[in-house]
Design a protein around this motif. Structure first.
Motif, PDB file in Angstrom:
ATOM      1  N   ASN A 283       0.786  -1.233   0.000  1.00 27.43           N
ATOM      2  CA  ASN A 283       0.000   0.000   0.000  1.00 27.43           C
ATOM      3  C   ASN A 283       0.820   1.287   0.000  1.00 27.43           C
ATOM      4  O   ASN A 283       0.309   2.322  -0.440  1.00 27.43           O
ATOM      5  CB  ASN A 283      -1.033   0.004   1.137  1.00 27.43           C
ATOM      6  CG  ASN A 283      -0.420  -0.217   2.496  1.00 27.43           C
ATOM      7  OD1 ASN A 283       0.234   0.663   3.049  1.00 27.43           O
ATOM      8  ND2 ASN A 283      -0.641  -1.410   3.062  1.00 27.43           N
ATOM      9  N   HIS A 286       0.664   3.363  -3.225  1.00 29.13           N
ATOM     10  CA  HIS A 286      -0.599   3.887  -3.770  1.00 29.13           C
ATOM     11  C   HIS A 286      -1.505   4.459  -2.672  1.00 29.13           C
ATOM     12  O   HIS A 286      -2.595   3.951  -2.436  1.00 29.13           O
ATOM     13  CB  HIS A 286      -1.336   2.771  -4.523  1.00 29.13           C
ATOM     14  CG  HIS A 286      -2.419   3.243  -5.431  1.00 29.13           C
ATOM     15  ND1 HIS A 286      -2.568   2.780  -6.722  1.00 29.13           N
ATOM     16  CD2 HIS A 286      -3.409   4.150  -5.258  1.00 29.13           C
ATOM     17  CE1 HIS A 286      -3.607   3.355  -7.278  1.00 29.13           C
ATOM     18  NE2 HIS A 286      -4.139   4.185  -6.402  1.00 29.13           N
ATOM     19  N   CYS A 298      -4.391   3.342   1.417  1.00 27.96           N
ATOM     20  CA  CYS A 298      -4.784   3.165   0.025  1.00 27.96           C
ATOM     21  C   CYS A 298      -6.308   3.207  -0.034  1.00 27.96           C
ATOM     22  O   CYS A 298      -6.977   3.287   0.996  1.00 27.96           O
ATOM     23  CB  CYS A 298      -4.246   1.853  -0.555  1.00 27.96           C
ATOM     24  SG  CYS A 298      -5.185   0.386  -0.090  1.00 27.96           S
ATOM     25  N   CYS A 344      -8.519  -6.392  -3.907  1.00 25.24           N
ATOM     26  CA  CYS A 344      -7.417  -5.527  -4.293  1.00 25.24           C
ATOM     27  C   CYS A 344      -6.693  -6.136  -5.495  1.00 25.24           C
ATOM     28  O   CYS A 344      -6.343  -7.319  -5.475  1.00 25.24           O
ATOM     29  CB  CYS A 344      -6.459  -5.353  -3.121  1.00 25.24           C
ATOM     30  SG  CYS A 344      -4.933  -4.494  -3.559  1.00 25.24           S
TER      31      CYS A 344
END
Length: 347
Positions: A283, A286, A298, A344
């Protein structure tokens, strides 16, 4: 898959391009994010069934302050962030300064992509986006107007398809007509050489108990319009999440949709739940900033304010938030259970 990984906003293969950042994370260092995501708006013109962001739509802080946005963009561009994804939250096209915001990002050398429901597009706005973003991914959650209204709470299916046709026409006008697989290959066109004015225009189909039966019909319509791809995934953490026999039927429908893939149009995705075997450590590449200025690990953690909030850009600059102990603490607090709520693309 023929669509370049640089111009499609999803795909596990993108992880391979983040080797340097992964090595830094494993060494206990916080890397410069590869991509920043913005929820610029908490306002939305639709009321979608199963939307996980609807609770935000009544917040008093409806839009991220434009001056603060410019400060943050300047900071992270100087740090070496490569790209920005604009999503929501609410509908990003409702952000009052959406055109100058993207223009500011582009002026600082950032690649920009956008996720939108597409119903607020005008000729002028569409032309600007085709010329200035790397990709547009538009919610296309039905094959028929009645189902679209059931999903989105608005009778905008006709407007949406017209807007998509306009985007494709403007892209062709800019010389961005259908290209060969070789032209789109990342080995031919690297991320540093991304050509603007020829935005990848794709559709996103969120599969639920309300619309699974129209997935292949929507894919066929997307191909007829001239979109580059349709990507599908299952709605999660909702009473409309497909399960059991419905999921089995949806899988069969998804296979029918995949058969529509060809040289110039791709259908891809999965209805399988992400299987997470460890806590997330990707994470840091991003993070997301929402319309209130809150910064989270994120987009998949923004719903856990207490444990996964890094800070607020109204109170501290982007570098101060990104490299403070609070970020490291939030990063260490993630668990496999937290990560597995939504699917994800990095897992």
């Amino acid at each position: 898959m023929d669509v370049s990984i640089d111009k499609v906003p999803i795909g596990a293969m993108k992880i391979l391009s983040c080797y340097r950042e992964i090595q830094q994370i494993l060494a206990g260092k916080m890397p410069v994010p590869r991509t920043m995501e913005f929820f610029l708006s908490n306002v939305c013109n639709h009321a979608c069934a199963g939307c996980h962001s609807r609770y935000m739509h009544k917040d008093e802080d409806q839009f991220l302050d434009f001056d603060i946005l410019k400060e943050v963009v300047t900071d992270f561009a100087e740090l070496g962030v490569e790209g920005v994804e604009i999503s929501g939250g609410g509908e990003p096209l409702m952000y009052p300064q959406i055109i100058p915001a993207i223009a500011y990002m582009r002026a600082r050398g950032l690649k920009v992509g956008m996720f939108t429901n597409g119903t607020l597009l005008t000729e002028e706005l569409s032309e600007f986006l085709v010329e200035n973003v790397l990709f547009l991914r538009i919610a296309f959650d039905a094959g028929k107007p009645a189902t679209y209204k059931k999903i989105h709470g608005r009778d905008d299916f006709g407007r949406l398809t017209t807007n998509l046709e306009t985007l494709v026409r403007l892209k062709a006008k800019n010389g961005g007509g259908k290209s060969s697989a070789a032209d789109r290959s990342p080995s031919v066109r690297s991320s540093k050489e991304a050509r603007f004015g020829t935005a990848t225009i794709g559709a996103k189909y969120l599969v639920s108990t309300k619309n699974w039966m129209e997935l292949s019909r929507a894919a066929e319509r997307a191909r007829e319009i001239g979109l580059d791809y349709l990507q599908f995934k299952a709605l999660r953490a909702s009473k409309f999440t497909p399960e059991g026999e419905t999921l089995k039927q949806a899988e069969e429908e998804a296979e029918k949709a995949r058969q529509l893939s060809g040289k110039n149009f791709q259908v891809f995705g999965s209805l399988e739940k992400t299987k997470v075997i460890g806590r997330c450590f990707l994470n840091p590449i991003h993070p997301v900033i929402d319309a209130k200025g809150d910064m989270y690990l994120c987009a998949f953690f923004h719903h856990r304010t207490d444990t996964h909030k890094i800070g607020n850009i109204y109170n501290k600059s982007f570098p101060e938030n990104c490299y403070r102990e609070r970020h490291s603490k939030a990063f260490r607090s993630t668990t496999p259970k937290d990560t597995a709520v939504f699917d994800c693309p990095l897992h």
